[in-house]
Design a protein around this motif. Structure first.
Motif, mmCIF file in Angstrom:
data_model
loop_
_atom_site.group_PDB
_atom_site.id
_atom_site.type_symbol
_atom_site.label_atom_id
_atom_site.label_comp_id
_atom_site.label_asym_id
_atom_site.label_seq_id
_atom_site.Cartn_x
_atom_site.Cartn_y
_atom_site.Cartn_z
ATOM 1 N N GLY A 1 -5.249 3.771 -5.378
ATOM 2 C CA GLY A 1 -5.315 5.221 -5.335
ATOM 3 C C GLY A 1 -4.329 5.877 -6.276
ATOM 4 N N TRP A 2 -4.028 5.207 -7.377
ATOM 5 C CA TRP A 2 -3.019 5.683 -8.325
ATOM 6 C C TRP A 2 -3.694 6.225 -9.582
ATOM 7 N N VAL A 3 -3.357 7.448 -9.960
ATOM 8 C CA VAL A 3 -3.819 8.049 -11.213
ATOM 9 C C VAL A 3 -2.608 8.193 -12.123
ATOM 10 N N PRO A 4 -2.403 7.241 -13.031
ATOM 11 C CA PRO A 4 -1.223 7.277 -13.899
ATOM 12 C C PRO A 4 -1.318 8.393 -14.940
ATOM 13 N N ASP A 5 -0.175 8.723 -15.520
ATOM 14 C CA ASP A 5 -0.153 9.661 -16.645
ATOM 15 C C ASP A 5 -0.643 8.997 -17.927
ATOM 16 N N ASP B 1 0.833 -1.206 0.000
ATOM 17 C CA ASP B 1 0.000 0.000 0.000
ATOM 18 C C ASP B 1 0.867 1.254 0.000
ATOM 19 N N GLY B 2 0.502 2.187 -0.834
ATOM 20 C CA GLY B 2 1.204 3.462 -0.895
ATOM 21 C C GLY B 2 2.335 3.518 -1.900
ATOM 22 N N TYR B 3 2.799 2.369 -2.342
ATOM 23 C CA TYR B 3 3.968 2.343 -3.234
ATOM 24 C C TYR B 3 3.708 3.092 -4.541
ATOM 25 N N LEU B 4 2.626 2.770 -5.216
ATOM 26 C CA LEU B 4 2.371 3.363 -6.533
ATOM 27 C C LEU B 4 2.083 4.863 -6.462
ATOM 28 N N PRO B 5 1.227 5.342 -5.550
ATOM 29 C CA PRO B 5 1.047 6.796 -5.475
ATOM 30 C C PRO B 5 2.339 7.543 -5.144
#
Length: 440
Positions: free
Chosen positions: A277-281, A238-242
């Protein structure tokens, strides 16, 4: 399926595996098809519907693989079949870059709505996941003016020259096929079972590697699968990608979600990035996007996508009208049929079955994944050595269950059932796999 026959709903083995017709076809395959194309289940499939595939000898199998995640919506989904039939009679091909057609635009509109984030987005279409990755990298390099591409360990991105360089594991995808592409860097990622790091610590480790071994000023993009596919359905902490997205944004790096396997309602959200909770480009989609028809999408922030000059992207068959019609039929069912709820239903049934299996089998080191994308990793509890899952998959196939393997060490069983699979079919399949585990 034929129009007159009722779809089969149960597993049934009526011949030895492979049966006589499949054996004859295997001989023809050996004589006519390049030997580099393998087969996991030694049978030839004649037809399929929902979660049941039927071979040429009349054997029926519960399909937990979906063509490696392609028929997420179910084999021969009624809406997809109807859309394809209609489109074939109207227009089978026109290069979109020469004479456009409406279904292409509609798929782009739907992806703008369904991919994470409310920013302005644009898309274009190619034929496969590998092509989507190639083009995502190309666009990022053009938008940033930078050369370097970063990926993380245990990732898989395709079989082209660039993408097989991006893969963590060269065998079998790149063995003897060099020279490989340049300016590709493999950073440590997040693998909680093995590294024991929380999201913040794992992100810090990745960022340190990129800063020291690549240099942020030279990095065009970071490409990550939110849940790694061929690597073994590895779920990051958890938290890694954001946190990685924050770092990329701060350093002008395009962060790309490779959602080729995890996207389109596979995990219980329309794209797996949403789980974290990740919003990629940029989001890359393929496999489940069109219910079995070949199409892949590159969807990104409008300003990134528009950095490419006219004519710089495209391709003869990319976004074929028949495939686009199939994609519209799938994507419109995301909301009309609440496909994400079906993925969550699959997990609600399948995860407890796998956890119950793990409680009685000490070699199952972990049950992991989300939605209809779950896996078990097998490790010898005494030595810590990986346990190959190929023999287990083969044994299950003899009993009428197709289950895929995965993992850098070939020690993962991955479960990619269609969202049309029934609870009873799931229970029956896991009973078979449990027997295969016990007999190994």
């Amino acid at each position: 399926m034929t129009d007159t026959a009722a779809p089969a709903t149960s597993r049934s083995i009526v011949t030895e595996i492979p049966g006589p017709k499949s054996r004859a076809l295997l001989e023809r395959k050996a004589a006519a098809v390049a030997q580099g194309i393998p087969h996991q289940l030694p049978v030839f499939i004649a037809e399929a519907h929902d979660a049941i595939i039927t071979d040429v000898d009349g054997n029926r199998f519960i399909d937990l693989g979906c063509g490696i995640g392609v028929t997420t919506i179910g084999h021969t989904n009624d809406e997809v079949v109807a859309a394809v039939r209609e489109q074939v009679g109207l227009l089978t091909h026109s290069l979109f870059g020469t004479t456009p057609y409406e279904p292409y635009v509609r798929v782009a509109e739907l992806l703008a709505e369904l991919t994470p984030g409310d920013h302005a987005k644009k898309s274009f279409f190619v034929n496969s996941g590998s092509e989507a990755v190639e083009n995502g990298v190309k666009i990022a390099r053009r938008a940033t003016g930078r050369r370097a591409v970063a990926v993380v360990e245990h990732g898989y991105h395709g079989r082209t020259n660039l993408t097989m360089t991006m893969n963590f594991k060269p065998a079998p995808y790149a063995t003897g096929m060099g020279p490989l592409a340049s300016d590709i860097f493999h950073a440590p990622g997040s693998y909680p079972l093995r590294d024991g790091l929380d999201g913040a610590a794992a992100a810090k480790r990745t960022q340190w590697y990129l800063e020291k071994h690549v240099g942020a000023a030279d990095l065009a993009c970071l490409v990550i699968e939110p849940i790694q596919g061929e690597g073994g359905f590895i779920v990051p902490a958890d938290g890694y990608l954001p946190l990685m997205q924050e770092w990329c944004t701060a350093n002008g790096v395009v962060m790309i979600a490779d959602e080729v396997q995890s996207g389109v309602c596979r995990t219980g959200t329309t794209f797996a990035s949403e789980q974290f909770g990740w919003v990629p480009d940029m989001v890359l989609s393929a496999k489940g996007i069109a219910g079995g028809m070949p199409i892949a999408g590159v969807t990104g922030r409008a300003e990134i996508m528009d950095a490419v000059h006219t004519g710089g992207i495209g391709g003869t068959f990319g976004g074929n009208p028949v495939s686009c019609a199939a994609a519209v039929a799938v994507l419109e069912q995301v909301t009309s049929k609440d496909l994400n709820a079906q993925a969550r239903r699959v997990e609600a049934v399948l995860r407890p079955l796998l956890e119950e299996l793990a409680a009685s089998r000490p070699e199952i080191a972990e049950v992991r994944g989300k939605g209809a994308m779950l896996a078990i990793e097998l490790v010898d509890p005494e030595t810590g050595e990986p346990i190959p899952t190929g023999p287990i998959s083969a044994a299950a196939g003899l009993e009428g269950v197709l289950v895929l393997t995965a993992g850098t060490d070939y020690n993962v069983l991955r479960f990619l059932p269609s969202l049309a699979i029934t609870d009873e079919q799931l229970r029956e399949a896991i009973e078979v796999i449990g027997r295969a585990l016990s007999a190994r």
